[in-house]
Design a protein around this motif. Sequence first.
Motif, PDB file in Angstrom:
ATOM      1  N   LYS A   1       0.844  -1.192   0.000  1.00  0.00           N
ATOM      2  CA  LYS A   1       0.000   0.000   0.000  1.00  0.00           C
ATOM      3  C   LYS A   1       0.882   1.246   0.000  1.00  0.00           C
ATOM      4  N   ASP A   2       0.579   2.145  -0.891  1.00  0.00           N
ATOM      5  CA  ASP A   2       1.253   3.428  -1.068  1.00  0.00           C
ATOM      6  C   ASP A   2       2.643   3.329  -1.687  1.00  0.00           C
ATOM      7  N   SER A   3       3.090   2.135  -2.076  1.00  0.00           N
ATOM      8  CA  SER A   3       4.316   2.032  -2.862  1.00  0.00           C
ATOM      9  C   SER A   3       3.998   1.394  -4.210  1.00  0.00           C
ATOM     10  N   VAL A   4       3.238   0.322  -4.182  1.00  0.00           N
ATOM     11  CA  VAL A   4       2.821  -0.359  -5.406  1.00  0.00           C
ATOM     12  C   VAL A   4       1.332  -0.103  -5.654  1.00  0.00           C
ATOM     13  N   LEU A   5       0.553  -0.209  -4.612  1.00  0.00           N
ATOM     14  CA  LEU A   5      -0.887   0.028  -4.688  1.00  0.00           C
ATOM     15  C   LEU A   5      -1.156   1.463  -4.244  1.00  0.00           C
ATOM     16  N   LEU A   6      -1.636   2.295  -5.165  1.00  0.00           N
ATOM     17  CA  LEU A   6      -1.752   3.728  -4.927  1.00  0.00           C
ATOM     18  C   LEU A   6      -3.206   4.156  -4.741  1.00  0.00           C
ATOM     19  N   GLU A   7      -3.390   5.066  -3.785  1.00  0.00           N
ATOM     20  CA  GLU A   7      -4.735   5.584  -3.521  1.00  0.00           C
ATOM     21  C   GLU A   7      -5.243   6.340  -4.742  1.00  0.00           C
ATOM     22  N   GLY A   8      -6.498   6.104  -5.079  1.00  0.00           N
ATOM     23  CA  GLY A   8      -7.109   6.738  -6.239  1.00  0.00           C
ATOM     24  C   GLY A   8      -6.944   5.926  -7.518  1.00  0.00           C
ATOM     25  N   ILE A   9      -5.997   5.020  -7.529  1.00  0.00           N
ATOM     26  CA  ILE A   9      -5.783   4.142  -8.687  1.00  0.00           C
ATOM     27  C   ILE A   9      -6.156   2.715  -8.315  1.00  0.00           C
ATOM     28  N   HIS A  10      -5.511   2.192  -7.279  1.00  0.00           N
ATOM     29  CA  HIS A  10      -5.708   0.805  -6.862  1.00  0.00           C
ATOM     30  C   HIS A  10      -6.666   0.659  -5.683  1.00  0.00           C
ATOM     31  N   TYR A  11      -6.841   1.716  -4.925  1.00  0.00           N
ATOM     32  CA  TYR A  11      -7.763   1.643  -3.797  1.00  0.00           C
ATOM     33  C   TYR A  11      -8.390   3.001  -3.517  1.00  0.00           C
ATOM     34  N   ILE A  12      -9.510   2.946  -2.819  1.00  0.00           N
ATOM     35  CA  ILE A  12     -10.223   4.160  -2.426  1.00  0.00           C
ATOM     36  C   ILE A  12     -10.561   4.083  -0.947  1.00  0.00           C
ATOM     37  N   ARG A  13     -10.864   5.234  -0.394  1.00  0.00           N
ATOM     38  CA  ARG A  13     -11.383   5.340   0.969  1.00  0.00           C
ATOM     39  C   ARG A  13     -12.793   5.913   0.837  1.00  0.00           C
ATOM     40  N   PRO A  14     -13.812   5.038   0.836  1.00  0.00           N
ATOM     41  CA  PRO A  14     -15.174   5.521   0.611  1.00  0.00           C
ATOM     42  C   PRO A  14     -15.599   6.543   1.662  1.00  0.00           C
ATOM     43  N   PHE A  15     -16.225   7.607   1.199  1.00  0.00           N
ATOM     44  CA  PHE A  15     -16.798   8.643   2.058  1.00  0.00           C
ATOM     45  C   PHE A  15     -15.746   9.289   2.950  1.00  0.00           C
ATOM     46  N   GLY A  16     -14.471   9.255   2.553  1.00  0.00           N
ATOM     47  CA  GLY A  16     -13.406   9.892   3.307  1.00  0.00           C
ATOM     48  C   GLY A  16     -13.070   9.219   4.627  1.00  0.00           C
ATOM     49  N   GLY A  17     -13.506   7.995   4.794  1.00  0.00           N
ATOM     50  CA  GLY A  17     -13.277   7.283   6.057  1.00  0.00           C
ATOM     51  C   GLY A  17     -11.940   6.571   6.111  1.00  0.00           C
TER      52      GLY A  17
END
Length: 78
Positions: free
Chosen positions: A27-43
């Motif tokens: 997470k955050d090196s290979v899997l990037l927020e907004g591309i590979h994962y999301i945080r629904p509703f800002g949680g």
Amino acid sequence: MSQVYLTTDELAERIKYDARTIRERLKDSVLLEGIHYIRPFGGRKILYIWDVIEQDMLNHSGNHAYAVPMAGGGMCRG
């Protein structure tokens, strides 16, 4: 648009990695927020986007099929 969203444990089961490895190393090196994962509703909860992750795994694997790793971290492609 219908996408498959996975929790960390569900992703770990699909790609045969430990959930802790996903959280701490990918997470955050290979899997990037907004591309590979999301945080629904800002949680705080993280949902991984399976289609994007699967496509990236296949693309990366195919790109390096005929490459030789070099000592400096690069790749020699012939």
